[in-house]
Design an enzyme around this catalytic site. Structure first.
Site, PDB file in Angstrom:
ATOM      1  N   SER A  19      -5.662  64.534 -30.230  1.00  0.00           N
ATOM      2  CA  SER A  19      -6.992  64.241 -30.765  1.00  0.00           C
ATOM      3  C   SER A  19      -6.989  63.714 -32.192  1.00  0.00           C
ATOM      4  O   SER A  19      -7.926  63.040 -32.602  1.00  0.00           O
ATOM      5  CB  SER A  19      -7.870  65.490 -30.683  1.00  0.00           C
TER       6      SER A  19
ATOM      7  N   HIS B  86      -9.292  63.776 -24.183  1.00  0.00           N
ATOM      8  CA  HIS B  86      -9.487  62.397 -24.656  1.00  0.00           C
ATOM      9  C   HIS B  86      -8.939  61.362 -23.680  1.00  0.00           C
ATOM     10  O   HIS B  86      -9.012  60.167 -23.945  1.00  0.00           O
ATOM     11  CB  HIS B  86      -8.840  62.214 -26.036  1.00  0.00           C
TER      12      HIS B  86
ATOM     13  N   LYS C  64     -16.823  64.021 -23.850  1.00  0.00           N
ATOM     14  CA  LYS C  64     -16.347  62.879 -24.632  1.00  0.00           C
ATOM     15  C   LYS C  64     -16.672  61.583 -23.875  1.00  0.00           C
ATOM     16  O   LYS C  64     -17.811  61.160 -23.911  1.00  0.00           O
ATOM     17  CB  LYS C  64     -14.875  63.091 -24.969  1.00  0.00           C
TER      18      LYS C  64
END
Ligand SMILES: Cc1ncc(COP(=O)(O)O)c(C=O)c1O
Length: 382
Positions: A177, A205, A236
């Protein structure tokens, strides 16, 4: 209270402040309004710009009309709905696993699942740059946790070859990240198979970003298998909220029986699950979004490298830029803001080396990127 502690933080340039944005219909993945000023937002994990899409909003609204807002109880009592179950089926299908279970956040998933999967006598083998929620989950498990040098597979092998009483689990972010690099999941998986270990992957992610959106296993051409546990977030690239763990049916059944953050916490609102289902529909029907994300990422990455700045080995839409010590990093971030760009400083203890963390999204237009690169050039030359 805590005056001394706060003074120390301020003196060391380490004080963090919450900067709440105005909610004025701006597409979050591209623009942000802070204190009545608009900035181009290069700090959002809303990689595909889905958080503002009408499909998600309408799905949540429709669901609220029938289910209400709060879920009223833990999933194991009366908090779950058929929409939660539908989302779990959808995730399992998408990830190619037998089953999946949702959690209220990625943080909750990691601090709940890891202590359920490992306990005293087990060995967790964890990358030094894993997310804080993994670090906390490892601590809470009471298993021995061996930290290996970032992505260093020789050290993983050495740790895997240790004799232990219990299970061994290798835990890694797939896309890191703060550094934006990708773990060598293929090699790590081979090692796990060889040494009979479990592999726990945090695809926070990677979901919606690599492997045609399906995450790191798909990216590396690895088939899901009973020794692999895939965690991912809905907060996300999916533009919603919550997280999931996808694995074989027995593992999911076991996690449902033993994850404290699932058992002892009120379920995610059904409307959030409905929004996530809408997000999966978009990702599957509009591959051009992931293409746009990567196109923007490549332009930003090439431009920053051309300026001679260090990007910490980024291989993803997360592009950290080395900006010197804490003071210099704060100066970079403030100067960018003066030029209309929001890219906050990331400082210790979140990272060892201070940096500006830039995230590309599918929503950025080419003018945004030119503005970012020009601003970085101006600051670097000043
Ligand atoms: C790698 C990683 N795992 C887990 C999380 C936590 O996810 P959430 O924001 O849904 O709690 C994050 C979020 O920052 C993350 O970057």
């Amino acid at each position: 209270m805590f005056k001394k502690e706060l003074k120390i933080l301020a003196e060391n340039g380490m004080e963090r402040r919450i900067e709440d944005r105005s909610c004025l219909n701006l597409p979050l993945s591209r623009m942000i309004r802070l204190d009545k000023t608009d900035y181009i937002n290069f700090s959002s994990n809303d990689y595909l710009g889905l958080s503002g899409r009408t499909e998600l909003i309408n799905a949540a609204k429709d669901c609220m009309d029938s289910c209400g807002f709060g879920s009223g109880a833990s999933r194991l009592l009366s908090g779950g709905t058929e929409i939660h179950a539908e989302l779990e089926k959808r995730i399992a299908r998408y990830k190619g696993t037998e089953s999946a279970v949702i959690f209220n956040s990625g943080y909750a998933a990691n601090i709940s699942a890891l202590p359920a999967l490992a306990s005293e006598g087990d060995l967790i083998i964890s990358d030094e740059l894993n997310h804080a929620s993994i670090i906390d989950g490892c601590r809470m498990s009471r298993a021995e946790t061996a930290i290996y040098k970032h992505c260093y597979v020789d050290e993983i092998e050495k740790l895997l070859s240790r004799k232990t009483r219990g299970k061994k689990i290798v835990v890694t972010d797939s896309i890191f990240s703060m550094d934006g690099d990708i773990a060598p999941i293929h090699t790590i998986n081979e090692l796990c198979i060889h040494y009979g270990a479990m592999l726990y992957i945090d695809d926070a992610h990677a979901t919606g970003v690599i492997g045609a959106g399906k995450g790191s296993l798909h990216h590396f051409g690895i088939k899901p298998s009973d020794h692999i546990i895939q965690m991912g977030t809905l907060s996300k690239a999916l533009g919603a909220v919550g997280a999931f763990i996808a694995a074989d049916a027995d593992t999911i059944k076991f996690l449902t029986n033993s994850s404290r953050g699932l058992i002892f916490s009120t379920a995610l609102p059904a409307c959030a699950a409905a929004a996530s289902i809408a997000a999966f529909n978009i990702i599957e029907n509009e591959p051009c979004l992931i293409e746009a994300l990567w196109e923007n990422r490549e332009i930003i990455y090439a431009g920053i490298n051309k300026l001679g700045l260090n990007t910490f080995g980024s291989q993803s839409p997360i592009i950290p830029v080395e900006t010197g010590d804490i003071n210099s990093t704060m100066f970079h971030s403030k100067s960018l803001m003066h030029m209309g760009i929001y890219a906050p400083a990331i400082r210790p203890p979140s990272v060892k080396t201070p940096r500006i963390r830039i995230t590309a999204t599918a929503s950025h237009i080419k003018e945004d990127i030119v503005k970012l690169l020009n601003a970085l050039e101006t600051i670097t030359k000043s």
